[in-house]
Design a protein around this motif. Sequence first.
Motif, PDB file in Angstrom:
ATOM      1  N   PRO A 110      16.330 -26.841  36.648  1.00  0.00           N
ATOM      2  CA  PRO A 110      16.750 -26.519  35.279  1.00  0.00           C
ATOM      3  C   PRO A 110      15.657 -25.764  34.531  1.00  0.00           C
ATOM      4  N   LYS A 111      16.001 -25.263  33.365  1.00  0.00           N
ATOM      5  CA  LYS A 111      14.988 -24.695  32.484  1.00  0.00           C
ATOM      6  C   LYS A 111      14.146 -25.830  31.936  1.00  0.00           C
ATOM      7  N   ILE A 112      12.821 -25.661  31.992  1.00  0.00           N
ATOM      8  CA  ILE A 112      11.887 -26.726  31.612  1.00  0.00           C
ATOM      9  C   ILE A 112      10.940 -26.194  30.534  1.00  0.00           C
ATOM     10  N   ASP A 113      10.605 -27.046  29.586  1.00  0.00           N
ATOM     11  CA  ASP A 113       9.659 -26.687  28.528  1.00  0.00           C
ATOM     12  C   ASP A 113       8.434 -26.018  29.155  1.00  0.00           C
ATOM     13  N   SER A 157       6.195 -28.757  39.922  1.00  0.00           N
ATOM     14  CA  SER A 157       6.132 -27.996  41.175  1.00  0.00           C
ATOM     15  C   SER A 157       6.970 -28.672  42.244  1.00  0.00           C
ATOM     16  N   PHE A 158       7.609 -27.843  43.082  1.00  0.00           N
ATOM     17  CA  PHE A 158       8.261 -28.263  44.314  1.00  0.00           C
ATOM     18  C   PHE A 158       7.374 -27.769  45.447  1.00  0.00           C
ATOM     19  N   THR A 170       4.517 -20.454  40.285  1.00  0.00           N
ATOM     20  CA  THR A 170       5.097 -19.457  41.184  1.00  0.00           C
ATOM     21  C   THR A 170       6.403 -18.849  40.706  1.00  0.00           C
ATOM     22  N   THR A 171       7.317 -19.673  40.201  1.00  0.00           N
ATOM     23  CA  THR A 171       8.631 -19.168  39.811  1.00  0.00           C
ATOM     24  C   THR A 171       8.901 -19.309  38.319  1.00  0.00           C
ATOM     25  N   GLY A 172       8.011 -20.004  37.596  1.00  0.00           N
ATOM     26  CA  GLY A 172       8.161 -20.151  36.156  1.00  0.00           C
ATOM     27  C   GLY A 172       9.052 -21.318  35.761  1.00  0.00           C
ATOM     28  N   ASN A 173       9.187 -21.514  34.464  1.00  0.00           N
ATOM     29  CA  ASN A 173       9.904 -22.665  33.916  1.00  0.00           C
ATOM     30  C   ASN A 173      11.294 -22.324  33.391  1.00  0.00           C
ATOM     31  N   ASP A 174      11.808 -21.127  33.719  1.00  0.00           N
ATOM     32  CA  ASP A 174      13.115 -20.717  33.212  1.00  0.00           C
ATOM     33  C   ASP A 174      14.276 -21.198  34.059  1.00  0.00           C
ATOM     34  N   GLY A 175      13.983 -21.920  35.145  1.00  0.00           N
ATOM     35  CA  GLY A 175      15.045 -22.422  36.010  1.00  0.00           C
ATOM     36  C   GLY A 175      15.424 -21.412  37.076  1.00  0.00           C
TER      37      GLY A 175
END
Length: 506
Positions: free
Chosen positions: A143-146, A152-153, A170-175
């Motif tokens: 999901p989108k995260i603050d 991290s996964f 690596t992929t950001g918090n925008d989901g």
Amino acid sequence: MPTRMLAFSLLLAVSCLAPGCHGLEEEKVISLPAESDNEAQMTVADKDAPPAATESVISDAEYREIAEEAFIYGFPMVMNYGVMNEYFLNPDSSQYKCPINQLFNTARVYTPKDTAVVTPNSDTPYSFICADLRAEPLVLTVPKIDPKRYFSFQLIDMYTFNYGYIGSRTTGNDGGTYMIAGPSWQGEKPEGIDKVFPCETDFSLAVIRTQLFDAADLENVKEVQAGYHAQPLSAFLKQPAPESAAKIDWPAVDEKAIKANPFAYLNFVLQLCPATGPAAAEKDLRAKFAKIGVEAGKPFDVDKLTDAQKESLAAAMKSGMEKIAARAGSFGKLINGWSIGAAFGDRDFFHGDWALRAAAAKAGIYGNDAIEATYPLAHSDAAGNPLDGSQHNYTLTFAKDEFPPVQAFWSITMYDGKTQLLIENPIDRYLINSPMLPNLQKNEDGSLTIYIQKDSPGKEKEPNWLPAPDGPIYMVMRLYWPKEMPPSILPPGEGSWQPPGIHPAD
């Protein structure tokens, strides 16, 4: 009753894996759609099959040399299987999380009761999934995260290579939506998938960390975790599921059996690690191992070896463990009593250095790549003397504005020096981290002193107390998403920022 799990215990003096986890009501399991019952049976290492390498066709010296190399090579792989068994295969284990191909959330941080993995992180509530990639890939949705919250996964294969990351760095918090594909999968990236992560092995572990700011933040973490989803590719595409992969007869993790015959477990794990793709580079190595009966899916009957082979095998296991222990105590650069180095990564990072891979697992299996998290380790004080809470009280002081330079957060965690596990203490505090800074007491000059001792330093100093064991101390500093521009701890051991030393206070 809890049962002690020793993944590849053998002569393991420190890295024993043990149970003791207690379940909490906050823990949730997110199930995947049910799979087809059309499963073929795959029996592993048939006990009635002919034993391998029962007649000596090589010299005793060569037998011992190969056995030692195979022991070191297989150490982290069998250790990983032990954790996999405790977490996902054995419902009777006190450490059990959920079945394979289900996502499990732990809505709490780890405590001394969590003992399946050495040097556990107590900063971030964990989520886990063990993926069976044989029939089809697995799709992970985030999901989108603050943006202020680190997550991290960490994707880990059966070799214990970190082959990919999903997360803040690596992929950001925008989901997003991501796919893990096993070695047998072929095809183009499906529509709706942001990125494909190819895995070399038939099974993969995802270790998911979600930052917890403080106790009051736990409900927010639960909400984030509820947004993590996993499903087979066929379910994601709304297509019929493929035929299920063969059923596996998973060997039980038994301390006595592992000590007596670790190579049988290695032979089992190897059949889940096909020598294709990047692993094809191991074909010559595996051919060498096969000379002594270490071969994917084959039995390894120690009782049917010759006396000379048994003697060589025992000597190889002993010397192999000694080399792993020596490497674990020497990798990295010693700075102010802290050992700083890079010990985790992908296949290219290790480049065939199996001793480093084994030493990394011994120090703390499932560690991150240095660029994701760097781990200064301390067994000794600034003068090089062993840390011992029964002999001394200690202090660690950060000068003003010289805290660890990170993009996410940092922590210092205390472990029992003998077991590398978290320790019971009267205030249930296992670490001090950067989110705690507003509640810690600064010195007049703006510096921060942490009191490291087994007994309280007094109520006035107790906010800065990091409780220590009544004996050997092992401390780990975790620097999540370390900054790359100076001052930085990167490259590990060579960066311009250095951790302060630990000093006896008495």
